[in-house]
Design an enzyme around this catalytic site. Sequence first.
Site, mmCIF file in Angstrom:
data_model
loop_
_atom_site.group_PDB
_atom_site.id
_atom_site.type_symbol
_atom_site.label_atom_id
_atom_site.label_comp_id
_atom_site.label_asym_id
_atom_site.label_seq_id
_atom_site.Cartn_x
_atom_site.Cartn_y
_atom_site.Cartn_z
ATOM 1 N N PHE A 141 3.773 -2.820 1.779
ATOM 2 C CA PHE A 141 3.337 -3.613 0.591
ATOM 3 C C PHE A 141 2.608 -3.024 -0.634
ATOM 4 O O PHE A 141 1.178 -2.877 0.039
ATOM 5 C CB PHE A 141 2.925 -4.895 0.979
ATOM 6 C CG PHE A 141 3.143 -6.183 -0.873
ATOM 7 C CD1 PHE A 141 4.175 -6.367 -1.569
ATOM 8 C CD2 PHE A 141 1.511 -5.884 -1.441
ATOM 9 C CE1 PHE A 141 3.903 -7.016 -2.612
ATOM 10 C CE2 PHE A 141 2.048 -6.175 -2.830
ATOM 11 C CZ PHE A 141 2.619 -6.973 -2.966
ATOM 12 N N ASP A 226 -4.112 2.840 1.661
ATOM 13 C CA ASP A 226 -3.982 2.111 0.621
ATOM 14 C C ASP A 226 -5.352 0.307 1.083
ATOM 15 O O ASP A 226 -4.377 0.088 2.159
ATOM 16 C CB ASP A 226 -2.392 1.141 0.857
ATOM 17 C CG ASP A 226 -2.661 -0.114 -0.165
ATOM 18 O OD1 ASP A 226 -3.689 -0.563 -0.350
ATOM 19 O OD2 ASP A 226 -1.216 -0.481 -0.466
ATOM 20 N N LYS A 255 -8.270 -5.422 -5.783
ATOM 21 C CA LYS A 255 -8.169 -6.592 -5.100
ATOM 22 C C LYS A 255 -10.364 -7.226 -5.162
ATOM 23 O O LYS A 255 -11.030 -7.354 -6.168
ATOM 24 C CB LYS A 255 -7.951 -7.141 -4.044
ATOM 25 C CG LYS A 255 -6.466 -7.050 -4.269
ATOM 26 C CD LYS A 255 -6.061 -7.639 -2.442
ATOM 27 C CE LYS A 255 -4.438 -8.223 -3.363
ATOM 28 N NZ LYS A 255 -3.354 -7.788 -2.382
HETATM 29 C C1 LIG Z 1 -2.229 -6.663 -3.797
HETATM 30 C C2 LIG Z 1 -1.942 -5.151 -3.051
HETATM 31 C C3 LIG Z 1 -1.796 -4.192 -3.947
HETATM 32 C C4 LIG Z 1 -1.101 -4.364 -5.084
HETATM 33 O O1 LIG Z 1 -2.187 -4.770 -6.148
HETATM 34 P P1 LIG Z 1 -2.110 -5.767 -7.353
HETATM 35 O O2 LIG Z 1 -3.025 -5.674 -8.248
HETATM 36 O O3 LIG Z 1 -1.021 -6.547 -7.020
HETATM 37 O O4 LIG Z 1 -1.184 -5.056 -7.892
HETATM 38 C C5 LIG Z 1 -1.547 -2.696 -3.579
HETATM 39 N N1 LIG Z 1 -1.085 -2.766 -1.917
HETATM 40 C C6 LIG Z 1 -1.325 -3.514 -0.834
HETATM 41 C C7 LIG Z 1 -1.568 -3.801 0.265
HETATM 42 C C8 LIG Z 1 -2.215 -4.493 -1.331
HETATM 43 O O5 LIG Z 1 -2.206 -5.722 -0.128
#
Ligand SMILES: *Cc1c(COP(=O)(O)O)cnc(C)c1O
Length: 401
Positions: A141, A226, A255
Amino acid sequence: MLNSQDCMMLEDRYGAKNYKPIPVVISKAKGIWVWDPEGRKYMDCLSAYSAVNQGHRHPRIIKAMKKQLKSLTLTSRAFHNDRLGPFLKKLCDLSGFEVALPMNTGAEAVETGIKIARRWGYQVKKVPANKAQIITCTENFHGRTTTIVGFSTDDIARTDYGPFTPGFVTIPFNDPKALEKAITPDTVAFLVEPIQGEAGVIIPAEGYLKQVRDICTKHNVLLMTDEIQTGFCRTGKMFCFMHDDIKPDILLVGKALGGGVMPVSAAITRKDIMDVITPGSHGSTFGGNPLACVVAEAAIDVLVDEQLDARSTELGRYFLEGIKAIDSPFFKEVRGKGLMIAIQLTDEAGEARKYTEALKEKGILAKETHVHTIRFAPPLVITKPDIDWALAILREVFTLS
Ligand SMILES: *Cc1c(COP(=O)(O)O)cnc(C)c1O
């Protein structure tokens, strides 16, 4: 004031149906607690998908934001602002990198990482024009843009959004051999989550990151991690890569960098890599805005000064052991690292949604991910007595229902 029913009806009538929220309306929050308009109190065990690691409305973050509101909020990057430099320095010092490119949402940070990796591929690694490949993992994700969902393996996230951006290859997560096999001379980067959050807190085997680090180094491929969800103390270290004593080439964060207040994200890397980004080749109107910079600095200060990494480790272990000790016929596996915890239910248990709604009725807000997994990721300012309170409810829900 609108009551919960009114709020849900308005959303339902006027909003797109791209989410299926637990039927609770939150109108107030502080620390690990949230309240609905009727005054019912709940423990937040999701933390806005780990964007509220510091707790809701942390006084220090709110204070910094209020102060900044009195002087400057937005300049765009057409001009300098006096908050961007100090923020970038703090973020680089914290992560151990040299340069950062500020954006707003996580998906934008991922897109930025993809752009940096591709340019580096063409200009430094000398991959032929338009041939660059980035390797990603199954069940990943990384966000919701069309390019990003193009390399998702989740049908719900990608169906009927094509045609997709080419140049991505998918391999199984937690499989270093598959990575080595998938690498070609045109591979520029391996994009991976150190722990797959949305997939259900999938923790790879010990040493996985170290192995993929070595493989990437050997083949001159950028390791791009990520840490939008795993970063900022969620797993017990400031960044999850720090458990493995390695360093990625590009670190993507978001985040909790915004302290639960503003969207703040960044792609962080070495100078020799970031040098491929030149004036006009990438940008964002709101990226690096002074209000976000001040909030992010305060968000980092809270993590560091309150030693939320150590707290996440200690209380994460306490919470995990506490859940494991519940003798539930519905648990298939309980796993976690720091305060990133998941319960995987047995097939016989039925859908996770049933349990998240039962938990809500008893005062705990958690969210199912996929059909059989429930994630518990409270703000890191949670205390042992809070966890004991939560464990008593988990015991009721998972041993009676
Ligand atoms: C939440 C998340 C994203 C995307 O972040 P947004 O602020 O919702 O665009 C990307 N990678 C990971 C691992 C995430 O948990």
